[in-house]
Write a protein that holds these residues in place. Sequence first.
Motif, mmCIF file in Angstrom:
data_model
loop_
_atom_site.group_PDB
_atom_site.id
_atom_site.type_symbol
_atom_site.label_atom_id
_atom_site.label_comp_id
_atom_site.label_asym_id
_atom_site.label_seq_id
_atom_site.Cartn_x
_atom_site.Cartn_y
_atom_site.Cartn_z
ATOM 1 N N PHE A 27 55.631 4.723 50.703
ATOM 2 C CA PHE A 27 54.602 5.124 51.670
ATOM 3 C C PHE A 27 55.049 6.286 52.534
ATOM 4 C CE2 PHE A 27 53.791 0.728 50.510
ATOM 5 C CZ PHE A 27 52.492 0.857 50.025
ATOM 6 N N SER A 28 56.056 7.013 52.063
ATOM 7 C CA SER A 28 56.532 8.151 52.838
ATOM 8 C C SER A 28 55.570 9.323 52.670
ATOM 9 C CB SER A 28 57.917 8.557 52.342
ATOM 10 O OG SER A 28 58.255 9.802 52.894
ATOM 11 N N THR A 29 55.322 10.029 53.773
ATOM 12 C CA THR A 29 54.518 11.243 53.658
ATOM 13 C C THR A 29 55.402 12.485 53.685
ATOM 14 O OG1 THR A 29 54.189 11.251 56.031
ATOM 15 C CG2 THR A 29 52.457 10.224 54.693
ATOM 16 N N HIS A 31 57.184 15.419 52.253
ATOM 17 C CA HIS A 31 56.960 16.138 50.991
ATOM 18 C C HIS A 31 58.163 16.040 50.064
ATOM 19 C CE1 HIS A 31 59.489 19.740 51.958
ATOM 20 N NE2 HIS A 31 59.311 19.266 53.170
ATOM 21 N N ILE A 34 58.076 12.633 48.391
ATOM 22 C CA ILE A 34 56.999 12.603 47.394
ATOM 23 C C ILE A 34 57.409 13.401 46.159
ATOM 24 C CG2 ILE A 34 54.612 13.316 46.948
ATOM 25 C CD1 ILE A 34 54.032 12.618 49.890
ATOM 26 N N LYS A 115 49.348 13.158 54.272
ATOM 27 C CA LYS A 115 48.810 11.884 53.800
ATOM 28 C C LYS A 115 48.055 12.063 52.480
ATOM 29 C CE LYS A 115 48.544 9.483 58.157
ATOM 30 N NZ LYS A 115 47.712 9.440 59.371
ATOM 31 N N ASN A 117 48.772 14.202 50.355
ATOM 32 C CA ASN A 117 49.828 14.399 49.377
ATOM 33 C C ASN A 117 50.290 13.053 48.815
ATOM 34 O OD1 ASN A 117 51.479 16.065 47.950
ATOM 35 N ND2 ASN A 117 53.034 16.262 49.547
ATOM 36 N N LEU A 118 50.480 12.074 49.708
ATOM 37 C CA LEU A 118 50.872 10.734 49.260
ATOM 38 C C LEU A 118 49.762 10.120 48.409
ATOM 39 C CD1 LEU A 118 52.912 8.395 49.369
ATOM 40 C CD2 LEU A 118 51.737 7.574 51.407
ATOM 41 N N TRP A 121 49.938 11.189 44.862
ATOM 42 C CA TRP A 121 50.908 10.465 44.044
ATOM 43 C C TRP A 121 50.382 9.097 43.663
ATOM 44 C CZ3 TRP A 121 54.005 5.981 44.579
ATOM 45 C CH2 TRP A 121 54.929 5.810 43.533
ATOM 46 N N TRP A 122 49.739 8.417 44.590
ATOM 47 C CA TRP A 122 49.195 7.095 44.267
ATOM 48 C C TRP A 122 48.091 7.172 43.227
ATOM 49 C CZ3 TRP A 122 51.094 2.502 44.569
ATOM 50 C CH2 TRP A 122 52.133 2.255 45.480
#
Lengths: 535, 308
Positions: A27-29, A31, A34, A115, A117-118, A121-122
């Motif tokens: 859950f890291s934002t 960059h 990620i 966010k 950006n995260l 990835w999800w």
Amino acid sequence: MAKLDTPALEQSFLNNHGKNPIRAWLFSTDHKRIGILYLLSIGFFFLVGGLLGGLMRIELIAPGETIMDPQTYNGVFTVHGLIMIFLVVIPGLSAVFGNFFLPILIGARDVAFPKLNLLSWWLYIFGAILAISSQFLGSGAPDTGWTFYAPYSTETGSNVVLAVFSAFVLGFSSILTGLNFIVTVHRMRAPGMTWFKMPLFPWSLYATAWIQVLATPIVGVTFLMIVAERLFQIGFFDPSLGGDPLLYQHLFWIYSHPAVYIMILPAMGVVTEIIPTFAKKHIFGYKAIALSSLAIAAVGYFVWGHHMYTAGMSGTARWFFSFLTFIVAVPSAIKVFNWVATMHKGSITVRTPFLYTLAFIFLFMIGGLTGLWLGALATNVHLHDTAFVVAHFHYIIFGGMGFAFFAGLHYWYPKMFGKMYDEKLANVAFVIIFIGFNLLYFPLFIIGMQGMPRRYADYLPEYTGGHFWSTMGAIVLITGALLMIYNLIIRTRKKGTPAEMNPWGGKSLEWTLESPPKEHNFDEIPTITENPYNY
Amino acid sequence: MYPITPGVSNLAEGVDKTFMILFAISLFFLIGITIVMLWFVYKYHKKRHPVPSKSKGNNTLEVIWIVFPTIIVLILFYYGWIGFKPMRDVPEGAREVKVIGYMWDWDFEYENGKRSKDLYLAKDEPVKLNMVSLDVIHSLYIPAFRVKEDVVPGQTNFMWFIPSQVGQYEVLCAEYCGLRHSFMDAKAYVMEPEEFQSWLADFDPEETEHKGLIIVRNNACTGCHSLDGSKLVGSTFKGLYNADRNVTEDGKQITVKADDEYLLESIYEPNRKLVEGYPANVMQSYRKIITDEDVMHIIDWLKSEEMR
Ligand SMILES: [Cu+2]
Ligand SMILES: [Cu+2]
């Protein structure tokens, strides 16, 4: 992850500060985190896709059935393409090195929308889960090829709906990354960094991002049309429902040709960073390289028809698309000339990233020049849908994008993880990979010219020699790739030495930071006075 | 050095010439640039050249390597186009042959009504192939003639050529079309014109085929179900009527007779009783495609002497 056993690592973004590590990563934002999440997931799928490719090569080692029946083979080449295209090479360099280094290279603390950006990835992971489950759920693994040509894809009994829906979801991930990078480049550059003082990797990411944002929605809608046709019998593409099969091909290639540039432009950007560092010389023709990225992105939109010369388009459309296809070759040639000219009168050290870069230029030239063979109308008629095409795009995508990825990985590895790998072993792995790659793909040019069609589970005996050597090449290539992975993960973890801040003597901003960087990158945002190639 | 034997049609010359030009230019650039690059790496290695130049570029050079490659690619485009142009200009009087592609076989139909599984051609006579597909996209590819054109359902595509050498050549399907894509091949036989004429005339238009056979062929059933007892994707039609079938229904193994009722059900709901050794979901329901009446013709034909 690397153990935090040096002071630099202790203060770096790799430190979880006592938080639950799973939460702190997933859950890291940041960059950088990620970027590493993408690196691990893309690396994993690269291995899966490579394994599937290896199985195909074993099946084709001799005529007749070797290890799988034709239906299995058709499923395997479909999922190989699906994984490699949508889960590996399209996100590829921009998701991994773009995420990690774009903000750093332009002197920012993060991307514009961390966010989002995260979420990208999800979405990528969600799409990946859908793609994998399409293999096991429903009425059998998809057997359409990654191109999903209608009406085969709207009629086959296999589980196409889930597969195209996964590609649809992955498309969203790609669009959001593109959007994020466009805004980041426009809004987040450090004071003093004008457009033409920006490093060239961000330039290539910027051009790529526009393709991601503008072209991906088209293929997304096209995939939904397939779903609608399958589930509700709405006749878009199937002539027995009143549709047009060529409409599908147009819509598909309007995205999928530019998608090749989504894959290759960031690769060009990476080698453009690496060459000046090891030649210790200013990049030759900065503006020509920057603008040629934009030219490729722009003209690349209008050449999709070269995938359809034999599909029954009008004669006018055929020569028109051929003409533009030849024109789009020029900006790529300009880049090659500028890269080689950068080496002229430099002061060159040949290290691992530079070896991969030299190989990239060589393989990319083979891929590009054979692209002219396919772009020319007369020869395309003979070569279209043969093994020649397979060889051509593997030279571009693997020889180009893949080798640039390996170059970038060896170049930035010490910065990302704070450890230096064993360079001798890395060079040995490079040589094995380079030999294996050429042995694997070069014979396919020859048998393709002799008339060996692609996507054949079985073949006539006259093609046996080429197929045999190709399979040998696959074994060599996989050996080399495993050695590279062993070196970067297992060996470095145990025996890697702490990396310096600037192990290669580069001039761009990432080399002014600690290895690995702190969570907020810069203690103080730098002011830029010149572009980063003044050696 | 050259990996392929020369093509044997009138179109091959333009294609092979383009190949030669592309080959020469590609080799020149590949070897030239690679040698220059490696020479720079050697000559300007840090050991031999410790102080790099301060050069940032050269506008004259940029212009040269924009203009020069542009000219080269335009020349290549031109040759590709010139070699291709005749492929779309069909001469008057070319013999027309209808090509029917279906999963996973080819049928060739001549003007006098003669049908063949292979393509018979007269040497030095222009032939135009009008190509249709009964199901998905296929692509007719004859490597020796340097011709390929997709066979697309819902439209008639064409190709033409003049075969220039007597012999036997491979006809392949180049567009992926499913399970037996790699087995969807035929032969092209090029014969002396007199020999071809007698082949073409050797055909009795009065000879009537069973209605059931015509229906079966028009629906491309024969791509998966053979007429001669050999095993393809599906079971053969030969000796099918009233034979014992080991099938799986709702997960249970049972044995049934292939009677009228079973055959009707197998056409309309092929996956309900699945015969041992054949995969599920390959065949789709033909309920909307073949009428009840036509199914009766098919069953009649299966009962006939030729199929027992
Ligand atoms: Cu393309
Ligand atoms: Cu086919």
